[in-house]
Design an enzyme around this catalytic site. Structure first.
Site, short mmCIF file in Angstrom:
data_model
loop_
_atom_site.label_atom_id
_atom_site.label_comp_id
_atom_site.label_asym_id
_atom_site.label_seq_id
_atom_site.Cartn_x
_atom_site.Cartn_y
_atom_site.Cartn_z
N ASP A 22 0.86 -1.18 0.00
CA ASP A 22 0.00 0.00 0.00
C ASP A 22 0.90 1.23 0.00
O ASP A 22 2.12 1.13 0.02
CB ASP A 22 -0.97 -0.04 1.18
CG ASP A 22 -0.28 0.00 2.52
OD1 ASP A 22 0.97 0.15 2.55
OD2 ASP A 22 -0.96 -0.12 3.54
N GLN A 67 -11.57 7.24 -4.58
CA GLN A 67 -12.06 7.75 -3.30
C GLN A 67 -13.41 8.44 -3.52
O GLN A 67 -13.98 8.36 -4.61
CB GLN A 67 -11.03 8.70 -2.67
CG GLN A 67 -9.77 7.98 -2.15
CD GLN A 67 -10.03 7.15 -0.89
OE1 GLN A 67 -11.14 7.13 -0.34
NE2 GLN A 67 -9.00 6.44 -0.44
N GLY A 112 -11.06 3.70 1.02
CA GLY A 112 -11.95 4.44 1.91
C GLY A 112 -13.19 3.67 2.33
O GLY A 112 -14.13 4.26 2.86
N ASP A 166 -7.60 -7.50 0.36
CA ASP A 166 -6.65 -7.75 1.45
C ASP A 166 -7.39 -7.51 2.75
O ASP A 166 -8.30 -6.69 2.80
CB ASP A 166 -5.45 -6.81 1.39
CG ASP A 166 -5.80 -5.43 1.93
OD1 ASP A 166 -5.51 -5.18 3.12
OD2 ASP A 166 -6.38 -4.61 1.18
#
Lengths: 376, 376
Positions: free
Chosen positions: A93, A190, A217, A267
């Protein structure tokens, strides 16, 4: 091994997809679940057991690794693969999410986010360019753009501001990204729970052009229907020939619903975190091994599991280990949970390829609903 | 598999001995080091890795297991072997040592020791007969008599009183012991650091007659020369055709010195405990992985080790795991240490059989003294 990153769509069943992601460190069957090896280690699980569970790609956290042991240090040691001994694909990330959730005294500005390390209080600056550089140093097969994550619920103006900043950072990440063979950069959609912002974010990212697209998000405390609505809102705007990654998700039920809507990658820390807390994911639903009802139960968790630990140890033993705070309990249950997640993913991939995804999901849910058989 | 417990003396070199202990769960090459699986689990090590290290017998602690999950419960679940999944020989201690070191409000009386559980404060009575019953319920291949351990230094009168009580308890344990195929009972020589008491204890135990003889009450903080003197004092009084077990010992150096004096069996938490604290036992002496000098060191701990973890992971990675408190660090270092201990035992057995034990010890000490090579 592929010369460069690629995604091949192999089959669909409704919106659900089966594909193959090729990276410099091997191929990944999608939908794929990535176990989280935050600090270049899977918590309480040997890498050989991560591999044996069926996991083909893992996630590592840029935020943690940039602070300790440091990206330049890992690069000098040959990158994350050599450093950790995990030789399969790795997605990192960007650090953005953990800067928001873990760091102290953070200041988000146009140029970069500045924060204090939660380890030693050092001041750290993370710009989009630095996030890309760090992920290059780590040797990530898939890097993520830096984004600003905000917690939901939030004011629409705050959500919009963070989304637009994330888009500008996405462009800077793309410019900074030194594309080499087999390495990929994903953009992150997002826009919180606001449909028009999600749409705008997705469209703009696709115009910029990335190897894959993530939905960020979410899984930050919003109700499940909100998460599913956002997925549905975003999906039509993402190109079918690129992988779609739902970040930080989720429960087995979340996986079913998100894959049903066309997600290819996930994930989540749940299998390992819950394993450390005595909880096992099984075909019969979640089982809390701390519960006294297991104290005298000689049965294994699941005699038909492909995971040796789920077949070979009595529930009474797992109960004892959990109650006695023995590390072996966390080790066995985390491994069992990683296996269950991968078994579930494998089942879904097969079902999609055979165009019987809905039947498969119904059977899985039936198993969960029937629950666990009581001990003798 | 042997029909009953037996010990065969195979070779000697000076006082050092090589032998074979046969139990209902398999044979054990002696001198043997028993890793300690206190609560029916090796701390942070899978049983398969215990086995892979070369360990042929493990120790489990009666005190812990009688309190949690309970001896009757383990018996109902098939005994310790079935419960834990460790199918090799198991030695259980009698609980005496931990009653002294862990329990609260203990009262030692002729009949039994009464104490409060350190887990839930429950009052528990442990008599010699109950200690034997518990070990039978656990399914121990080798059971130990109940004894009273006292800390050194202590007044001679206290040492003598505890030694005599331990002898009376030894006789009661022998009477209570239901000898079945393959199960053995060991007596424990007490007497602190007082030679005449040790002699009397050893002689009396041999008169009573046990399958093996342990030296207890050492490794409780006394200087190493005291421990070695006590061993030398006791040894001539123990029969050569029975195994001799030095309880709770020790460091690699302790193992060399004790085997040199004729000890056949050991147990100690050091390899796993130190592993959890970032310390590796190696051919180059102990290495503290927490030390900053390892942070950038790409070398494995020992490229020639038989332990995969010692060969395959960079010191920099082990350092990182240790500093970051990752469980994987404890898992890898504990496994590495179990391997080192077993490698050392194997080396000594071979050397004794070839009558070059002193040369072997000198070479091992030379390796420790030369120390670890600095990083590039």
């Amino acid at each position: 091994m592929s010369d460069s990153f690629s995604f091949r769509l192999l089959a669909t069943d409704g919106a659900a997809r089966v594909g193959e992601i090729a990276t410099a460190h091997g191929r990944v069957a999608a939908p794929a679940f990535m176990p989280v090896g935050t600090q270049a280690a899977m918590k309480a699980v040997h890498w050989r057991d991560v591999r044996a569970s069926g996991a083909e790609i893992v996630l590592a956290n840029t935020y943690h690794l940039m602070l300790r042991p440091g990206a330049e240090r890992i690069a000098a040691l040959g990158g994350l693969h050599t450093f950790s001994g995990w030789d399969g694909p790795i997605l990192t990330d960007s650090g953005g999410f953990q800067v928001m959730s873990l760091a102290n005294l953070r200041t988000v500005e146009e140029q970069a986010v500045t924060f204090r390390s939660h380890i030693d209080g050092a001041t750290v600056v993370l710009s989009p360019e630095r996030a890309i550089e760090i992920q290059r140093l780590l040797g990530a097969d898939i890097a993520m753009q830096l984004d600003e994550c905000i917690k939901l619920p939030a004011a629409a103006s705050d959500i919009e501001q963070a989304m637009r900043l994330s888009l500008r950072w996405a462009e800077r990440c793309k410019r900074a990204f030194d594309q080499r063979q087999g390495r990929a950069l994903f953009g992150i959609v997002q826009g919180g729970d606001i449909d028009r912002l999600r749409t705008e974010s997705a469209r703009t990212l696709v115009d910029v052009g990335f190897h894959g697209y993530a939905i960020g998000g979410l899984a930050v405390g919003e109700p499940a229907p909100v998460m599913l609505r956002v997925i549905e809102q975003v999906m039509p705007h993402l190109p079918a020939d690129h992988p779609r990654y739902l970040m930080g998700v989720g429960t087995p039920e979340d996986l079913l619903e998100a894959i049903r809507r066309g997600i290819d990658m996930f994930d989540c820390v749940l299998p390992t975190r819950n394993g450390r807390h005595g909880m096992a994911f099984t075909r019969f639903g979640p089982i809390n091994l701390r519960n006294a009802r297991h104290a005298d139960d000689p049965r294994p968790l699941d005699a038909e599991s492909e995971c040796p630990a789920a077949r070979e140890f009595a529930r009474a033993y797992l109960h004892h280990l959990t109650r006695a705070n023995e590390t072996l309990g966390a080790m066995l249950l985390s491994t069992i949970n990683l296996h269950y997640y991968q078994d579930l993913m494998r089942g879904m991939r097969t079902a999609i390829a055979q165009r019987r995804f809905e039947d498969f999901c119904a059977a899985v849910r039936q198993g969960w609903a029937a629950g666990d058989l009581p001990p003798r």
